[in-house]
Design a protein around this motif. Structure first.
Motif: not given
Length: 321
Positions: A248-254, A196-208
């Motif tokens: 913690s984010v509405s699923d409307r956009s998803m 839903a929002h760009d909260a996983f950038g550090y996750f992406g960097e750590e795990y490729g």
């Protein structure tokens, strides 16, 4: 006779006090207020019985939009130590914390992370992505900052805080290793995380993993039709079949994303609900930092094609996670 009774009462009180366990005479717990659940958990893990921690933001609460309530203000003005995240996460509370810091010990624990480890903010040129808890390797730095803050507030407990910190860091290392193991089992062409929002950038960097959020780093940014259209095209072109909602984010956009893909003849499903800016319910495994990330790692890896252990890293995840 009256004085003799007083003397006997006094002696009896001394005898009773002497019989009490040492803990009864121990200094009162340090009153700590923490903004996010992740920081509150770190303070509890490190502080042990030396601290009494109150977290302001519970499950499902968005820290980007959170404003202090009257009861929050009362708790913080009575606290011995206030721990907040910083890095513009609690954007609506920053001025309040700067003002409070002139009267109380107030520490922005994520500001102590080595700047070379931080990702640039996509909306503000002079700020950073605050979602550092998504990388166990980066979160270690925040845990150490929490230890420093607690030690400064209660130096006599420094040894206990240090021992608890080392134990907690060992758990975080185990979590990081588990993530690298199961997330590496996902086929390479499936290593795309749509949220839903760009909260996983550090996750992406750590795990490729490539991370694609509908909204930007802050949930206050707008999710435009153009962005949804771009992501629909990505889902169809790369034949991605799973997207993830956030607690913690509405699923409307998803839902709009899924419907957009369906209109183009491509079937996309919800891979699961992830904890992004808040943890699970208090008293549950997912209501701890380790449990929160164990849940996210296990749900993502399982939905994208890996063989994940039942109920996560150590069998503690709630059924159905």
């Amino acid at each position: 006779m009256g004085s003799e009774m007083i003397r006997r009462s006094f002696l009896a009180a001394l005898a009773f006090a002497a019989a009490l366990p040492v803990a009864a005479w121990a200094e009162a717990p340090l009153k700590v207020v923490a903004t996010t659940g992740m920081i509150a958990d770190a303070a509890r893990q490190i502080g042990g019985d030396q601290v009494e921690v109150k977290g302001l933001m519970g499950p499902g609460v968005d820290p980007h939009a959170y404003r202090q309530t009257r009861s929050d203000i009362v708790a913080m003005t009575r606290a011995d130590l206030i721990l907040w995240h910083g890095l513009y996460l609690e954007a609506q509370m920053e001025n309040f914390f700067h003002d409070l810091g002139r009267k109380r010990p107030v520490v922005a624990v994520a500001e102590g992370v080595d700047k070379s480890k931080l990702r640039a903010h996509d909306d503000y040129a002079d700020k950073y992505d605050p979602h550092v808890w998504m990388s166990p390797a980066v979160w270690r730095d925040v845990v150490v900052e929490v230890q420093k803050a607690l030690t400064d507030a209660r130096p006599e407990a420094a040894d206990a805080f240090a021992a608890n910190t080392q134990a907690f860091l060992a758990e975080i290392d185990q979590l990081e290793a588990y993530g690298k193991q199961v997330l590496a089992e996902v086929p390479e062409n499936n290593r795309v995380l749509v949220t839903a929002h760009d909260a996983f950038g550090y996750f992406g960097e750590e795990y490729g993993y490539e991370v694609l959020g509908i909204q930007g780093i802050s949930t206050q940014s707008e999710a435009g039709l153009n962005r949804i259209g771009e992501l629909v095209d990505t889902l169809v072109d790369q034949q991605l079949t799973a997207v993830f909602v956030e607690s913690s984010v509405s699923d409307r956009s998803m839902r709009a994303l899924i419907e957009g893909a369906a209109a183009k003849g491509h079937d996309v499903g919800i891979g699961g609900e992830l904890y992004s800016d808040a943890m699970g319910e208090p008293g549950t495994y997912e209501g701890t930092y380790i449990g929160m990330l164990d849940h996210n790692i296990s749900v993502i890896a399982g939905a994208l094609g890996a063989d994940v252990p039942e109920r996560g890293m150590n069998g503690k995840l709630s059924a159905g996670s």
